[in-house]
Scaffold this active site. Structure first.
Site, mmCIF file in Angstrom:
data_model
loop_
_atom_site.group_PDB
_atom_site.id
_atom_site.type_symbol
_atom_site.label_atom_id
_atom_site.label_comp_id
_atom_site.label_asym_id
_atom_site.label_seq_id
_atom_site.Cartn_x
_atom_site.Cartn_y
_atom_site.Cartn_z
ATOM 1 N N ASN A 96 -14.616 -45.786 -52.267
ATOM 2 C CA ASN A 96 -13.598 -46.355 -53.150
ATOM 3 C C ASN A 96 -14.157 -46.687 -54.530
ATOM 4 O OD1 ASN A 96 -11.738 -46.083 -51.030
ATOM 5 N ND2 ASN A 96 -12.317 -48.063 -50.178
ATOM 6 N N VAL A 152 -24.659 -44.992 -29.312
ATOM 7 C CA VAL A 152 -26.047 -45.167 -28.893
ATOM 8 C C VAL A 152 -26.906 -44.484 -29.959
ATOM 9 C CG1 VAL A 152 -27.780 -44.712 -27.129
ATOM 10 C CG2 VAL A 152 -25.410 -45.174 -26.467
ATOM 11 N N GLY A 212 -25.048 -38.212 -36.136
ATOM 12 C CA GLY A 212 -25.905 -37.386 -35.287
ATOM 13 C C GLY A 212 -26.448 -36.153 -35.974
#
Length: 568
Positions: A490, A288, A541
């Site tokens: 990468n 979320v 977050g």
């Protein structure tokens, strides 16, 4: 020393200095500085004469194994230059690790992947410390185009070498097979706990038409060395040019034309990580994500997200006492009949830097979000917006040919499109869906874009191919989508990102720079996002140091641009 010899040496010295215009430039410097006069005369003389010195060149690269934010091995590249005849450490970068193994993989698969990652880092160290160290020596770090060209050619040669080895190994096996009869083949072991088909169970005609999962693009061991070295050279070029990395990247993208204004990307901040392997029934939502309104400054947006995070934590802690929808019936719906399910783990922080929790349905989750915002006097859809990362590739049950959106509830790709249309009708504050479908469901991607393209962003993250293939194909390898999450991993080079963002801009497709799961504390990704003009950054977050460091870097860039009068 004889007088004649002294006169000869004096004459040679005079000719040598005259040839380099030393007397002339010293006179210019002294005449220029005398009217000032500087408090540190010799320091100012050194500064004045620096512009006549040779450009710094790369003299040494150092690759070493370090740990990323989740304790996995990754690569650090340190770059040294010859500056005014002395070796000087210019910068270092840590490239983020990235795994393609799903969350629900078997332990033995995860263990094999960790061993492969460790071997890849060791190979990358060898490339940096040996081949690349020699190949790039004496190259000016400000020549990003030439550096990336050399790195690309080196990597292409490594790919060809691997193909040749595999060909020789295959020919050897075929020769052995003509002499020794091969034993009966055993079915391959599954790599994931996700259902791939049960023995003895027949599939319907409709299920057989489900496009099979495309194989993951193979990753060449050692490829971290290419991306790490390219980014280290860009960072060194910025340092030597005395400009911040984000401006250096913008200059590279716009052919050295300095932009009059620069905008910060909007943050996509993960608030909740909904584990798909938890006891909760909801599988459709992996993340979320909060998106602040565009009229807020970056600082204001982050402060509002933090306030919502605190209130959401408080609301979650009180859910056992507050009558939220479905909360009372959770015990009855528990798979372990007769047993009380464990409480929701609301205090645990995931590797994405956010709260980890689970829900029984989407409505329960979104109503809790509305409650948290209402408690603060905020309105979802005006004061804050939501994005949902569905990670649909983790939902497909290939046994049924359908997505498992709730425990025991399955939907076909066409039914998924209809479900998303209904979801946005009910919850219009959702303005972005990330990976709502697998990349193989191209017809449904086209359908969902036709139905919802004007209402929300439809973003491909894992549903997009790797950067190398995106660049080669000159498209996003999906029928339709409105945005692509790019990750610097990468063998990706800085020049690749510059070229690819230009392609996406031309297709009216927004660019989102995203953090890989194994993020490091290196902040360069944020500078890349600002310099490339990305519309969003998806960094996880507001917890865990490796992720917060990037948000802090964005705050610093905002202050710097505002002070310079170039913040748009």
């Amino acid at each position: 020393m004889e007088a004649g010899e002294r006169r000869r040496l004096a004459w040679e010295a005079a000719e040598y200095y005259r040839g380099l215009r030393v007397p002339e430039r010293l006179e210019e410097a002294l005449n220029t500085l005398f009217p000032l006069p500087p408090s540190d005369l010799y320091g100012e003389l050194a500064n004045y004469l620096t512009k006549f010195s040779k450009a710094p060149v790369i003299c040494r690269l150092v690759g070493r194994k370090v740990l990323d934010g989740i304790g996995q091995p990754t690569l650090e590249v340190e770059l040294y230059c010859t500056v005014k005849n002395y070796e000087k450490r210019i910068c270092s970068i840590v490239i983020a690790s990235h795994s393609q193994i799903p969350e629900n993989a078997f332990p033995e698969t995860i263990e094999a992947d960790e061993k492969e990652s460790n071997d890849s880092v060791l190979t990358a160290m060898e490339w940096v410390n040996e081949s690349l160290n020699t190949m790039l020596r004496d190259l000016e770090p400000t020549d990003q185009c030439q550096a990336d060209k050399m790195l690309g050619e080196y990597f292409a040669n490594k790919v060809e070498e691997k193909k040749e080895r595999e060909k020789q190994e295959q020919e050897g096996k075929e020769e052995e097979a003509t002499v020794t009869p091969s034993p009966p083949l055993c079915p391959p072991a599954p790599t994931s706990k996700q259902k791939r088909g049960k023995p003895g169970k027949k599939m319907s005609g409709e299920d057989k038409r489900i496009p099979p999962a495309e194989p993951a693009e193979p990753v060449l061991g050692g490829s971290l060395a290419i991306g790490g070295t390219s980014l280290a050279i860009a960072k060194a070029g910025a340092t030597i040019s005395h400009v911040p990395l984000y401006l250096y990247i913008a200059l590279l993208k716009h052919d050295q034309e300095s932009p009059k204004e620069m905008a910060l990307p909007l943050p996509m901040v993960t608030l909740l990580n909904c584990e798909k392997n938890s006891a909760a029934k909801l599988k459709l939502v992996k993340e979320v994500i909060l998106i602040p309104p565009v009229e807020l400054s970056f600082k204001q947006g982050i402060e509002r997200v933090l306030d919502i995070q605190k209130e959401m934590t408080r609301v979650l802690e009180s859910t056992g006492k507050m009558p939220y929808p479905q909360a009372e019936s959770k015990r009855g719906k528990s798979q372990n009949s007769g047993k009380k399910p464990p409480p929701l783990p609301i205090k645990r922080i995931s590797h994405l830097g956010c709260l980890t929790t689970g829900y029984d349905n989407l409505e329960q989750l979104l109503l809790l979000m509305q409650t948290a915002c209402s408690n603060m006097g905020l309105v979802l859809g005006t004061d804050m917006y939501l994005a949902i990362n569905c990670a649909a590739h983790e939902l497909m049950d290939y046994d049924r040919g359908k997505y498992e959106i709730l425990t025991g509830m399955y939907k076909s790709p066409d039914e998924m499109v209809a479900m998303y249309v209904e979801m946005l009708d009910d919850f219009p504050f959702i303005i972005a869906l990330v990976d709502p479908l697998r990349k193989e469901d191209r017809v449904q991607w086209s359908n969902i874009c036709s139905a919802l393209g004007s209402k929300c962003y439809l973003i491909a993250e894992d549903a997009a191919t790797q950067i190398s293939k995106l660049k080669t194909d000159q498209n996003i390898n999906i029928a339709k989508c409105t945005g692509v999450v790019l990750k610097y991993i990468n063998q990706t080079k800085v020049s690749d990102l510059i070229e690819l963002t230009g392609i996406l801009d031309g297709q009216s497709c927004i660019t989102i720079l995203g953090s890989p799961d194994g993020e490091s504390s290196d902040e360069s990704l944020v500078d890349l996002a600002v310099g490339l003009g990305a519309r969003f950054v998806k960094l996880g977050g507001l917890s865990r140091g490796e992720r917060v460091a990037k948000y802090n870097r964005l705050l610093a860039i905002e202050e710097e641009l505002a002070a310079n009068g170039t913040l748009r």
